[in-house]
Each structure stands twice: as structure tokens, then as C-alpha cells.
Design a protein around this motif. Structure first.
Motif, PDB file in Angstrom:
ATOM      1  N   GLU A  70       0.832  -1.212   0.000  1.00  0.00           N
ATOM      2  CA  GLU A  70       0.000   0.000   0.000  1.00  0.00           C
ATOM      3  C   GLU A  70       0.865   1.259   0.000  1.00  0.00           C
ATOM      4  O   GLU A  70       0.612   2.207  -0.741  1.00  0.00           O
ATOM      5  N   THR A  71       1.906   1.263   0.812  1.00  0.00           N
ATOM      6  CA  THR A  71       2.782   2.439   0.876  1.00  0.00           C
ATOM      7  C   THR A  71       3.845   2.426  -0.218  1.00  0.00           C
ATOM      8  O   THR A  71       4.172   3.472  -0.777  1.00  0.00           O
ATOM      9  N   ARG A  72       4.375   1.262  -0.531  1.00  0.00           N
ATOM     10  CA  ARG A  72       5.422   1.202  -1.552  1.00  0.00           C
ATOM     11  C   ARG A  72       4.886   1.608  -2.924  1.00  0.00           C
ATOM     12  O   ARG A  72       5.569   2.251  -3.713  1.00  0.00           O
ATOM     13  N   TRP A  73       3.665   1.235  -3.203  1.00  0.00           N
ATOM     14  CA  TRP A  73       3.088   1.542  -4.508  1.00  0.00           C
ATOM     15  C   TRP A  73       2.435   2.917  -4.572  1.00  0.00           C
ATOM     16  O   TRP A  73       2.066   3.383  -5.659  1.00  0.00           O
ATOM     17  N   ALA A  74       2.270   3.571  -3.428  1.00  0.00           N
ATOM     18  CA  ALA A  74       1.543   4.847  -3.397  1.00  0.00           C
ATOM     19  C   ALA A  74       2.076   5.886  -4.387  1.00  0.00           C
ATOM     20  O   ALA A  74       1.275   6.574  -5.037  1.00  0.00           O
ATOM     21  N   PRO A  75       3.391   6.048  -4.560  1.00  0.00           N
ATOM     22  CA  PRO A  75       3.862   7.050  -5.520  1.00  0.00           C
ATOM     23  C   PRO A  75       3.439   6.760  -6.962  1.00  0.00           C
ATOM     24  O   PRO A  75       3.397   7.662  -7.792  1.00  0.00           O
ATOM     25  N   PHE A  82      -4.427  -2.391  -8.317  1.00  0.00           N
ATOM     26  CA  PHE A  82      -4.066  -3.769  -7.974  1.00  0.00           C
ATOM     27  C   PHE A  82      -4.024  -3.972  -6.453  1.00  0.00           C
ATOM     28  O   PHE A  82      -3.015  -4.432  -5.916  1.00  0.00           O
ATOM     29  N   PRO A  83      -5.084  -3.643  -5.727  1.00  0.00           N
ATOM     30  CA  PRO A  83      -5.049  -3.837  -4.271  1.00  0.00           C
ATOM     31  C   PRO A  83      -4.870  -5.310  -3.914  1.00  0.00           C
ATOM     32  O   PRO A  83      -5.415  -6.199  -4.584  1.00  0.00           O
ATOM     33  N   VAL A  84      -4.097  -5.546  -2.863  1.00  0.00           N
ATOM     34  CA  VAL A  84      -3.853  -6.917  -2.404  1.00  0.00           C
ATOM     35  C   VAL A  84      -4.931  -7.304  -1.399  1.00  0.00           C
ATOM     36  O   VAL A  84      -5.282  -6.525  -0.514  1.00  0.00           O
ATOM     37  N   GLN A  85      -5.448  -8.500  -1.537  1.00  0.00           N
ATOM     38  CA  GLN A  85      -6.521  -8.963  -0.665  1.00  0.00           C
ATOM     39  C   GLN A  85      -6.068  -9.074   0.778  1.00  0.00           C
ATOM     40  O   GLN A  85      -4.926  -9.472   1.059  1.00  0.00           O
ATOM     41  N   GLU A  86      -6.957  -8.746   1.695  1.00  0.00           N
ATOM     42  CA  GLU A  86      -6.685  -8.945   3.113  1.00  0.00           C
ATOM     43  C   GLU A  86      -6.542 -10.436   3.397  1.00  0.00           C
ATOM     44  O   GLU A  86      -7.226 -11.269   2.802  1.00  0.00           O
ATOM     45  N   GLY A  87      -5.635 -10.756   4.321  1.00  0.00           N
ATOM     46  CA  GLY A  87      -5.435 -12.153   4.693  1.00  0.00           C
ATOM     47  C   GLY A  87      -4.643 -12.963   3.686  1.00  0.00           C
ATOM     48  O   GLY A  87      -4.575 -14.192   3.785  1.00  0.00           O
ATOM     49  N   LEU A 108      17.999 -17.407  -6.875  1.00  0.00           N
ATOM     50  CA  LEU A 108      16.725 -16.745  -7.160  1.00  0.00           C
ATOM     51  C   LEU A 108      16.736 -16.350  -8.630  1.00  0.00           C
ATOM     52  O   LEU A 108      17.648 -15.668  -9.090  1.00  0.00           O
ATOM     53  N   VAL A 109      15.710 -16.778  -9.356  1.00  0.00           N
ATOM     54  CA  VAL A 109      15.560 -16.402 -10.764  1.00  0.00           C
ATOM     55  C   VAL A 109      14.322 -15.527 -10.877  1.00  0.00           C
ATOM     56  O   VAL A 109      13.232 -15.921 -10.441  1.00  0.00           O
ATOM     57  N   LEU A 110      14.475 -14.351 -11.446  1.00  0.00           N
ATOM     58  CA  LEU A 110      13.360 -13.412 -11.605  1.00  0.00           C
ATOM     59  C   LEU A 110      12.889 -13.431 -13.047  1.00  0.00           C
ATOM     60  O   LEU A 110      13.658 -13.164 -13.966  1.00  0.00           O
ATOM     61  N   SER A 111      11.606 -13.736 -13.230  1.00  0.00           N
ATOM     62  CA  SER A 111      11.065 -13.807 -14.586  1.00  0.00           C
ATOM     63  C   SER A 111      11.153 -12.456 -15.280  1.00  0.00           C
ATOM     64  O   SER A 111      11.393 -12.380 -16.486  1.00  0.00           O
ATOM     65  N   HIS A 112      10.941 -11.389 -14.523  1.00  0.00           N
ATOM     66  CA  HIS A 112      11.127 -10.011 -14.972  1.00  0.00           C
ATOM     67  C   HIS A 112      11.051  -9.132 -13.727  1.00  0.00           C
ATOM     68  O   HIS A 112      10.907  -9.642 -12.612  1.00  0.00           O
ATOM     69  N   LEU A 113      11.171  -7.838 -13.886  1.00  0.00           N
ATOM     70  CA  LEU A 113      11.351  -6.967 -12.721  1.00  0.00           C
ATOM     71  C   LEU A 113      10.121  -6.122 -12.399  1.00  0.00           C
ATOM     72  O   LEU A 113      10.246  -5.050 -11.798  1.00  0.00           O
ATOM     73  N   HIS A 114       8.938  -6.597 -12.715  1.00  0.00           N
ATOM     74  CA  HIS A 114       7.718  -5.880 -12.360  1.00  0.00           C
ATOM     75  C   HIS A 114       7.406  -5.982 -10.869  1.00  0.00           C
ATOM     76  O   HIS A 114       7.902  -6.865 -10.162  1.00  0.00           O
ATOM     77  N   PHE A 115       6.517  -5.089 -10.428  1.00  0.00           N
ATOM     78  CA  PHE A 115       6.215  -4.883  -9.013  1.00  0.00           C
ATOM     79  C   PHE A 115       5.608  -6.093  -8.315  1.00  0.00           C
ATOM     80  O   PHE A 115       5.638  -6.179  -7.091  1.00  0.00           O
ATOM     81  N   ASP A 116       5.055  -7.042  -9.070  1.00  0.00           N
ATOM     82  CA  ASP A 116       4.432  -8.224  -8.466  1.00  0.00           C
ATOM     83  C   ASP A 116       5.253  -9.493  -8.700  1.00  0.00           C
ATOM     84  O   ASP A 116       4.783 -10.597  -8.433  1.00  0.00           O
ATOM     85  N   HIS A 117       6.484  -9.331  -9.161  1.00  0.00           N
ATOM     86  CA  HIS A 117       7.368 -10.485  -9.377  1.00  0.00           C
ATOM     87  C   HIS A 117       8.721 -10.310  -8.694  1.00  0.00           C
ATOM     88  O   HIS A 117       9.265 -11.265  -8.160  1.00  0.00           O
ATOM     89  N   ALA A 118       9.240  -9.083  -8.711  1.00  0.00           N
ATOM     90  CA  ALA A 118      10.561  -8.828  -8.139  1.00  0.00           C
ATOM     91  C   ALA A 118      10.505  -8.017  -6.846  1.00  0.00           C
ATOM     92  O   ALA A 118      11.542  -7.608  -6.326  1.00  0.00           O
ATOM     93  N   ALA A 119       9.314  -7.821  -6.305  1.00  0.00           N
ATOM     94  CA  ALA A 119       9.161  -6.906  -5.174  1.00  0.00           C
ATOM     95  C   ALA A 119       9.953  -7.320  -3.938  1.00  0.00           C
ATOM     96  O   ALA A 119      10.352  -6.469  -3.145  1.00  0.00           O
ATOM     97  N   LEU A 153       9.342  -0.588 -10.620  1.00  0.00           N
ATOM     98  CA  LEU A 153       9.687   0.303  -9.509  1.00  0.00           C
ATOM     99  C   LEU A 153      11.138   0.039  -9.134  1.00  0.00           C
ATOM    100  O   LEU A 153      11.480  -1.061  -8.658  1.00  0.00           O
ATOM    101  N   LYS A 154      11.981   1.026  -9.325  1.00  0.00           N
ATOM    102  CA  LYS A 154      13.405   0.812  -9.075  1.00  0.00           C
ATOM    103  C   LYS A 154      13.703   0.427  -7.627  1.00  0.00           C
ATOM    104  O   LYS A 154      14.670  -0.301  -7.357  1.00  0.00           O
ATOM    105  N   VAL A 155      12.877   0.882  -6.690  1.00  0.00           N
ATOM    106  CA  VAL A 155      13.099   0.545  -5.286  1.00  0.00           C
ATOM    107  C   VAL A 155      13.081  -0.964  -5.074  1.00  0.00           C
ATOM    108  O   VAL A 155      13.708  -1.477  -4.144  1.00  0.00           O
TER     109      VAL A 155
END
Length: 268
Positions: A70-75, A82-87, A108-119, A153-155
Motif C-alpha cells: 500500500e505504501t510502496r506503490w503509493a507514488p 491492484f489492491p492486495v486482498q486482506e489475509g 533466485l531467478v526473476l522472470s522479470h522486474l515488475h512490481f508483483d514479481h521482483a518486489a 519500480l526501481k526501489v
């Protein structure tokens, strides 16, 4: 010759989103979570990682969404789309259920560097774990202007000492990556040849859904190069037909409901 002994599917967070992100249909428009009257289909979007037990070490494929989404993606505003489900179960939860931590992962192998794969990649930046990414993906993702662009997200991924690969490449006997660009510059899919259950192909975002797979293949809203994406889908299709592989798609909620997940389920 050594081969993978066991594969665990790990839950790494379930998002919600407008289905148009995943599947382009005539007349579809994209909405966010603030629009309860949307006519578009609002769907679940599960993420997963793959843990491979191998005589040469433990290999992890992808890392899912972050606990501080929620905070990391805010910017970027991505938290509204893409809200993440509670629980939800995050990567750390799934590893802990197997009595593992990031320090127990050798590769660790990263398929690509998007926010829901490399976070969660930086959890493995420990001086011990080899972190592998496609060379073209690394060049593109690190070369963006500013702190983020689209779903990069570079972070999440900057400052890591990566091992870069190009093309199709063997990670360990029976475990290889398939270069499948189009979704991003250097998206990769994963092939695992198991002694009992045969070949499995994990497409990551090269193919989101079974409905995307076709044939004919159906595009999505997040595609860097549509022609190369289609070529990659057909490349995967050829390999799957040649090997009789089971194909596991990147974010298919219907398929995920039928798969065996850790800690109770695994594949040999």
C-alpha cells in the motif's frame, strides 16, 4: 545426471484488478477500486513463486508482491488498480510454512522486474544467493528515467548484484529459462523437467491466463511489444507440444484453484 527432485508452488499474494489488464476484449475499459459501479469484470489476480528442490541447491522462481504494497506503490498509484486482498499469504509466509527463510535459497531467478514479481528480491541480496535476471530486462529496467515507469519500480530491484543471462539458458540440470520477451524487454518463462510428473512450463507474464493462451492467443493491456509477445506465446506453445508439458499461467485464478500449493502439495 542430476535432476530436480521436488517442486513446490508458493502463494505470494493475491491482488484484485480489472480483468482488462489481463485480457483485452472488445469494449473493455480499465477502472480502479474506487469505482464500485464499473461495468468491467473485477477479478482476482493471484501471484505465485516456484521453489525447486535440486541436488545442486534450492532454486526459487519469482517473489510475488510486497507486504508493504500500500505504501510502496503509493507514488505510482498502482495500489488503486491492484489492491492486495486482506489475509493473503506472502512469500515470507509460504517459505516459513516450509521452515525456510530467504537465506536458505541458493538461486533466485526473476522472470522479470515488475512490481508483483521482483518486489521481494532484496530479501535475497545477502551475499550468498545468486540472483539471476535476463540481460535485456536488466538494461531496460535500470535504464528508466525516474524512480518508476509503469509496473517497474526501481526501489524493488536497484542496487542488487545480478547474474545476467541471455536467450534460453540452463540454470541447473532439468531447470532452464525460456526467453519470452514482449510483456517486457526480457521476460522469461521457466521450464522444469521432473522425473515423475514430466515437464512443467511456468509462463510468468508471457501468458497471464488460460484464456490468453488460446489458440489464438489473446493480448493484454500491459504489453511492451505485441508482436514479440505473440512470437513468445507461439514459442511456448511449440515447446509445450513437443514435450507434453503442463503449462502454468502467470495469474490465472481458475487454474490456481486446481493446483497443489505448499506446504501440503508438491510435484515430483
Amino acid at each position: 545426471m542430476t535432476a530436480p527432485s521436488k517442486v513446490h508452488l508458493l502463494r505470494t499474494g493475491t491482488m484484485e484488478c480489472d480483468q482488462t489488464w489481463l485480457l483485452l476484449k472488445p469494449g473493455a475499459t480499465i477502472t480502479d477500486r474506487s469505482n464500485p459501479g464499473k461495468q468491467a469484470v473485477w477479478t482476482t489476480c493471484p501471484t505465485h513463486a516456484v521453489l525447486i528442490e535440486h541436488p545442486e541447491g534450492r532454486i526459487l522462481w519469482d517473489t510475488g508482491v510486497p507486504q508493504d504494497w500500500e505504501t510502496r506503490w503509493a507514488p505510482t498509484g498502482l495500489q488503486e488498480f491492484f489492491p492486495v486482498q486482506e489475509g493473503t499469504s506472502y512469500l515470507q509466509d509460504s517459505l516459513a510454512a516450509l521452515e525456510l527463510t530467504p537465506d536458505d535459497i541458493d538461486v533466485l531467478v526473476l522472470s522479470h522486474l515488475h512490481f508483483d514479481h521482483a518486489a521481494n528480491a532484496k530479501l535475497f541480496d545477502n551475499g550468498k544467493t545468486r540472483i539471476i535476471v535476463n540481460r535485456a530486462e536488466h538494461e531496460g529496467a535500470l535504464g528508466i528515467d525516474g524512480p518508476f515507469k509503469g509496473a517497474h519500480l526501481k526501489v524493488d530491484y536497484e542496487g542488487i548484484d545480478y547474474e545476467l543471462v541471455s536467450g534460453d539458458a540452463e540454470i541447473a540440470p532439468g531447470v532452464s529459462v525460456i526467453e519470452t520477451p514482449g510483456h517486457t524487454w526480457g521476460t522469461m518463462s521457466l521450464r522444469v523437467d521432473l522425473p515423475e510428473s514430466g515437464t512443467k512450463i511456468f509462463t510468468s507474464d508471457a501468458v497471464y491466463l488460460g484464456e490468453s493462451w488460446g489458440p489464438p492467443a489473446v493480448g493484454a493491456a500491459i504489453v511492451w511489444d505485441s508482436v514479440r509477445w505473440l512470437e513468445s506465446v507461439e514459442k511456448l506453445r511449440r515447446i509445450a507440444e513437443e514435450t507434453g508439458a503442463e503449462v502454468v499461467f502467470g495469474h490465472d485464478p481458475d487454474q490456481a484453484a486446481k493446483l497443489s500449493f505448499a506446504p501440503t502439495g508438491y510435484y515430483r
